[in-house]
Design an enzyme around this catalytic site. Structure first.
Site, mmCIF file in Angstrom:
data_model
loop_
_atom_site.group_PDB
_atom_site.id
_atom_site.type_symbol
_atom_site.label_atom_id
_atom_site.label_comp_id
_atom_site.label_asym_id
_atom_site.label_seq_id
_atom_site.Cartn_x
_atom_site.Cartn_y
_atom_site.Cartn_z
ATOM 1 N N LYS A 57 56.690 -25.075 36.237
ATOM 2 C CA LYS A 57 56.443 -26.211 35.336
ATOM 3 C C LYS A 57 57.714 -27.000 35.036
ATOM 4 O O LYS A 57 58.823 -26.536 35.249
ATOM 5 C CB LYS A 57 55.728 -25.728 34.071
ATOM 6 C CG LYS A 57 54.258 -25.427 34.416
ATOM 7 C CD LYS A 57 53.367 -25.188 33.257
ATOM 8 C CE LYS A 57 51.925 -25.013 33.771
ATOM 9 N NZ LYS A 57 51.061 -24.369 32.797
ATOM 10 N N ARG A 76 50.221 -16.216 35.527
ATOM 11 C CA ARG A 76 49.589 -17.152 36.468
ATOM 12 C C ARG A 76 50.714 -17.776 37.287
ATOM 13 O O ARG A 76 51.522 -18.522 36.753
ATOM 14 C CB ARG A 76 48.802 -18.196 35.672
ATOM 15 C CG ARG A 76 48.002 -19.150 36.518
ATOM 16 C CD ARG A 76 47.227 -20.116 35.624
ATOM 17 N NE ARG A 76 46.441 -21.044 36.421
ATOM 18 C CZ ARG A 76 46.930 -22.160 36.943
ATOM 19 N NH1 ARG A 76 48.184 -22.492 36.759
ATOM 20 N NH2 ARG A 76 46.154 -22.948 37.670
HETATM 21 N N1 HH2 Z 1 48.354 -24.299 33.873
HETATM 22 C C1 HH2 Z 1 47.793 -25.138 34.756
HETATM 23 C C2 HH2 Z 1 46.437 -25.033 35.076
HETATM 24 N N2 HH2 Z 1 45.671 -24.072 34.540
HETATM 25 N N3 HH2 Z 1 45.446 -22.210 33.104
HETATM 26 C C3 HH2 Z 1 45.974 -21.361 32.220
HETATM 27 N N4 HH2 Z 1 45.220 -20.398 31.663
HETATM 28 N N5 HH2 Z 1 47.292 -21.438 31.848
HETATM 29 C C4 HH2 Z 1 48.125 -22.385 32.347
HETATM 30 O O1 HH2 Z 1 49.318 -22.434 31.958
HETATM 31 C C5 HH2 Z 1 47.589 -23.314 33.305
HETATM 32 C C6 HH2 Z 1 46.214 -23.196 33.654
HETATM 33 C C7 HH2 Z 1 48.627 -26.203 35.382
HETATM 34 O O2 HH2 Z 1 49.253 -25.750 36.547
HETATM 35 P P1 HH2 Z 1 48.709 -26.013 38.042
HETATM 36 O O3 HH2 Z 1 47.347 -25.441 38.212
HETATM 37 O O4 HH2 Z 1 49.708 -25.497 38.993
HETATM 38 O O5 HH2 Z 1 48.683 -27.577 38.183
HETATM 39 P P2 HH2 Z 1 47.527 -28.675 38.071
HETATM 40 O O6 HH2 Z 1 46.968 -28.620 36.688
HETATM 41 O O7 HH2 Z 1 48.248 -29.968 38.344
HETATM 42 O O8 HH2 Z 1 46.472 -28.370 39.086
#
Ligand code: HH2
Length: 288
Positions: free
Chosen positions: A231, A266
């Site tokens: 992040k 995660r």
């Molecule tokens: N962060 C993201 C998405 N889902 N779910 C949980 N429980 N906790 C988190 O911190 C979290 C999440 C964002 O990261 P990412 O999936 O890599 O990116 P994007 O939202 O752009 O798909």
């Protein structure tokens, strides 16, 4: 003196997927064109399933499949499009690895329901059951695990000047309230996982305070999941602009979070995090 091991719980009723003293890794699989670090990489279900298999081989115990980016400034996708993205991928993963534990990253009950029918075991809801009035009932009926995450505002606008008086206390109080609501809606307490929502309506300083004070959240008695992987606050601290290169900073955040009592992580980079957390765990218990 090393800490003794606590009793184990299971994720989604799957006996093989335990959490308690050992760190559990949730591998991120975004089936989206626009996710902040892996957008467009896994739109093809075959490719996505191969990525899931690779993460399982590297030591992930859960694969988190998402069909809508929640990065700051992102727009929602239609419910049909979200289902169209995630369901074939969940089916492919489970066809290749029938024992895999799959979680679906969604705030929509229709998507969660379709994912559960396809074989998912966990609902990862970044709105903590506030996004869809039918979600709590769905999770309660399915008796699956649910991740309740804190978010201030919504993805489109959440990074516009987020403010708190005391971020750690406010996030803990919010999640305590959401867990209470979940249990009141019939969700078993042992199926509830809490997540402070790193980067969701938070400045870098808010994220750091949440990680530093994570033990206050752990004290609520539910397993805690942390999603710090790649992040932007890590990029701001380290100066690493390319999200895919933020592995070392991610590992540091996760080891600290583990030390503060988090059990689920995660991550996009499973192997590096698994190795680091295995060492952290060995130090905690004085054995491999
Ligand atoms: N962060 C993201 C998405 N889902 N779910 C949980 N429980 N906790 C988190 O911190 C979290 C999440 C964002 O990261 P990412 O999936 O890599 O990116 P994007 O939202 O752009 O798909």
């Amino acid at each position: 003196m090393h800490r003794t091991k606590e009793p184990r719980n299971t994720v989604g009723g799957v006996e093989d997927c335990t959490f308690g003293p050992d760190p559990v890794l949730m591998g991120v699989l975004n089936v989206t064109p626009d996710s902040f670090s892996d957008g467009g990489d896994f739109l093809d279900p075959e490719k996505a399933a191969s990525r899931a298999a690779a993460m399982l081989d590297e030591g992930a115990q859960i694969i988190d499949v998402g069909g809508e980016s929640t990065r700051p400034g992102s727009d929602p996708v239609s419910p049909d499009e979200e289902i169209y993205r995630v369901v074939p991928v969940i089916e492919q993963i489970l066809a290749r690895r029938p024992d895999a534990v799959v979680s679906v990253d969604t705030h929509r009950a229709t998507t969660a329901g379709a994912a559960l029918v396809a074989g998912a075991h966990v609902v990862n809801d970044v709105t903590a059951l506030r996004g869809d009035p039918h979600m709590a009932e769905l999770v309660a009926d399915a008796r699956c695990s649910v991740v309740l995450m804190h978010m201030l505002g919504e993805p489109k606008t959440m990074q516009r000047d987020p403010r708190y008086d005391d971020v750690a206390r406010e996030v803990r109080d919010f999640l305590a309230g959401r867990a209470e609501q979940a249990v009141a809606a019939g969700i078993e307490p042992e199926n509830v996982i809490l997540d402070p929502g790193v980067g969701f309506g938070k400045t870098p300083e808010h994220n750091l305070a949440l990680l530093y004070h994570l033990d206050a959240l752990v004290d609520l008695g539910f397993p805690v999941l942390v999603g710090a992987s790649r992040k932007s606050f890590i990029g701001k601290i380290t100066g690493v602009e390319e999200a895919k290169d933020r592995v070392s900073g991610t590992v540091a955040a996760n080891v600290i979070a583990y030390e503060r009592g988090a059990t689920l992580f995660r991550v996009h980079d499973v192997r590096a995090n698994r190795e680091a957390l295995a060492v952290a765990r060995a130090v905690r218990y004085g054995s491999r």
